[in-house]
Design an enzyme around this catalytic site. Structure first.
Site, PDB file in Angstrom:
ATOM      1  N   HIS A 130       1.047  -0.916  -0.110  1.00  0.00           N
ATOM      2  CA  HIS A 130       0.270  -0.119  -0.028  1.00  0.00           C
ATOM      3  C   HIS A 130       0.989   1.343   0.162  1.00  0.00           C
ATOM      4  O   HIS A 130      -0.016   2.620  -0.079  1.00  0.00           O
ATOM      5  CB  HIS A 130      -0.780  -0.068   1.383  1.00  0.00           C
ATOM      6  CG  HIS A 130      -2.025  -1.400   0.976  1.00  0.00           C
ATOM      7  ND1 HIS A 130      -3.450  -0.509   1.246  1.00  0.00           N
ATOM      8  CD2 HIS A 130      -2.031  -2.656   1.833  1.00  0.00           C
ATOM      9  CE1 HIS A 130      -3.770  -1.408   0.839  1.00  0.00           C
ATOM     10  NE2 HIS A 130      -3.452  -3.294   1.203  1.00  0.00           N
TER      11      HIS A 130
ATOM     12  N   ASP B 277       3.493   9.268  -1.246  1.00  0.00           N
ATOM     13  CA  ASP B 277       2.605   8.521  -0.706  1.00  0.00           C
ATOM     14  C   ASP B 277       2.419   7.720  -1.651  1.00  0.00           C
ATOM     15  O   ASP B 277       2.138   7.480  -3.254  1.00  0.00           O
ATOM     16  CB  ASP B 277       1.509   9.117  -1.178  1.00  0.00           C
ATOM     17  CG  ASP B 277       0.789   9.399   0.607  1.00  0.00           C
ATOM     18  OD1 ASP B 277       1.240   7.617   0.976  1.00  0.00           O
ATOM     19  OD2 ASP B 277      -0.115  10.024   1.138  1.00  0.00           O
TER      20      ASP B 277
END
Length: 481
Positions: free
Chosen positions: A156, A369
């Site tokens: 993730h 991110d």
């Protein structure tokens, strides 16, 4: 029909409309609600010396199997290697890496122990989907215990470029452990490319780009597996309904009343150094410097729920943000206006969605991110007739999909200030056009598509791998761009 077994570091106590959860929690829980199965992982409890035991709770089609960690395991596995070594390395912050060989040993030990706890709960035809950087050695441990089930892994967070990954001393052991899975999933194509480059240039392996969007075939450490980019999504229409319902709630009504017709810039992030929060505050300050007309006419709300509060790096970022917000407010505040409202607490999803809908600009500018679902949630929450503008970091995975956003470099303070000004002044027709492009993308690639694509490739992978023998080395080294 085979069960889906989800394994993650933390099993989140999710409830409908409850506190906002991260991308892993939302995506995984929505997957299990539709398919049924088990979610296994750490309960979040840290025990003194009592031997942990598994708690099994059934909620409709989902079985939650959780277990606590003793203090030593928590310190070495979670606080130590996972979050003091892997997190900064995978977010390109080699300057923040702290490495201790004993922590890495604890990380591997806890993965092996968790795998041993799961084995008695498994059935022969279960499909196992492991999530995130805490559990990189998990498949290796299951294979050692004799488990032959299909095993998939989804990361993730970003996967770093090889030269960055080399800063983690046991980098080769980590990549070898990843190759014990049958399918590896990454958020973006650049993350996939970084993994493949490591395999070829550092591990001496081979990769073969899949035809017609099929996963890349990877030959490394004596195994053949597959890898692909699967960008995680959200349910945009569900978020839109939450936002509309939330506007009738007290928090949204209070926010509207206190704004006094001022425009609102809205940010929501976990309190983390990877989110670029200090740079974000300074860019807002630069906006007020460069465009005095916005003083007392724009408010910036930053909600930053606490995370990993017992780690020094997170204590430091909290102190820096409190200092920056206090300094900026001291410069510009008036008796009836506080420029920055910095809120260090958590809110329910419905409240956040309603605040997104009320805002004129969504401000999402991480330094790095994996995906950043806040950006997708912000777009989803907008009023189609009068949507806000998304200012988005190019280093968020979402930037590859949300091309209707104003894309910025979070290191460029002036550039972010310019984007804020552009967003605040953007004409309605342009805002609507940008919103339409982005919401169409979100609907086309929602979280169900993410789940279905990954599980399809995981279940089909065995036959595909057998059909496709390794080709010549020159051809095998191609990496899908």
């Amino acid at each position: 029909m085979s069960r889906l077994i989800i394994v993650s570091n933390r099993v989140a106590p999710i409830s409908e409309g409850g506190p906002a959860a991260g991308g892993l929690a939302v995506g995984v829980y929505d997957a299990l609600k539709e398919t049924g199965g088990m979610w296994f992982g750490w309960s979040g409890e840290v025990l003194s010396s009592t031997p942990p035991h598994i708690d099994v709770v059934e909620r409709g089609p989902v079985t939650f199997a959780t277990i606590g960690l003793v203090r030593r395991d928590y310190d070495q596995y979670y606080r130590g290697f996972s979050n003091a070594t892997l997190w900064p390395a995978f977010h390109y912050r080699a300057d923040l890496i702290q490495y201790d060989r004993h922590d890495f040993e604890g990380y591997c030990r806890v993965n092996a122990w968790l795998a041993q706890q799961l084995v008695p709960l498994l059935r022969e035809d279960d499909v196992i989907w492991v999530h995130d950087y805490h559990l990189i050695p998990f498949a290796q441990a299951l294979r050692a215990a004799g488990v032959k089930n299909r095993l998939g892994f989804f990361l993730h967070i970003p996967f770093p470029a090889p030269q960055v990954l080399l800063s983690v001393p046991p980098h080769r052991a980590l990549v070898e452990a990843l190759c014990s899975f049958d399918l590896l999933g990454f958020q973006t194509v650049p993350d996939l490319r970084a993994f493949c480059e490591y395999v070829v240039h550092e591990a001496g392996g081979q990769v073969e780009a899949g035809a017609d969007k099929a996963p890349t075939l990877v030959h490394a450490f004596g195994r053949t597996l597959r890898a692909q980019a699967y960008p995680i999504g959200v349910y945009p229409d569900e978020i839109a309904q939450l936002a509309k319902a939330g506007t009738r709630g007290k928090p949204a009504r209070t926010m509207k009343a206190t704004l006094h017709e001022r425009k609102l810039i809205m940010s929501v992030d976990r309190l983390d150094y990877s989110k670029g929060l200090v740079e974000r505050f300074r860019a807002f300050e630069r906006l007020l410097d460069q465009v005095p007309a916005y003083r007392n006419h724009v408010s910036f709300v930053q909600i930053a729920p606490p995370t990993r509060a017992d780690m020094h790096a997170y204590q430091d970022i909290r102190l820096r943000l409190e200092s920056e917000s206090g300094r900026i407010n001291g410069r510009f505040a008036e008796l009836d206006w506080t420029p920055i409202r910095y809120i260090h607490r958590q809110y329910e999803r419905q409240v956040l969605a309603a605040l997104f809908r009320q805002s004129h600009v969504g401000y999402v500018t991480p330094l790095r991110d994996g995906m950043n679902l806040v950006a997708k949630e912000y777009v989803s929450a907008q009023d189609p007739d009068d949507p806000g503008v998304l200012v988005l970091s190019r280093f968020a995975g979402a930037a590859q999909e949300l091309t209707g956003a104003l894309i910025v470099n979070p290191i460029d303070i002036d550039g972010m200030a310019d984007a804020l000004a552009q967003g605040l002044a953007m004409p309605l027709a342009e805002r609507r056009a940008r919103y339409r492009d982005m919401i169409a993308q979100l609907r086309e690639n929602n979280v169900s598509v993410w789940r279905d694509n990954f599980l399809r490739d995981l279940k089909d992978g065995e036959g595909t791998a057998k059909r496709r023998a390794p080709r010549a080395k020159a051809a095998a080294k191609r990496v899908e761009a």
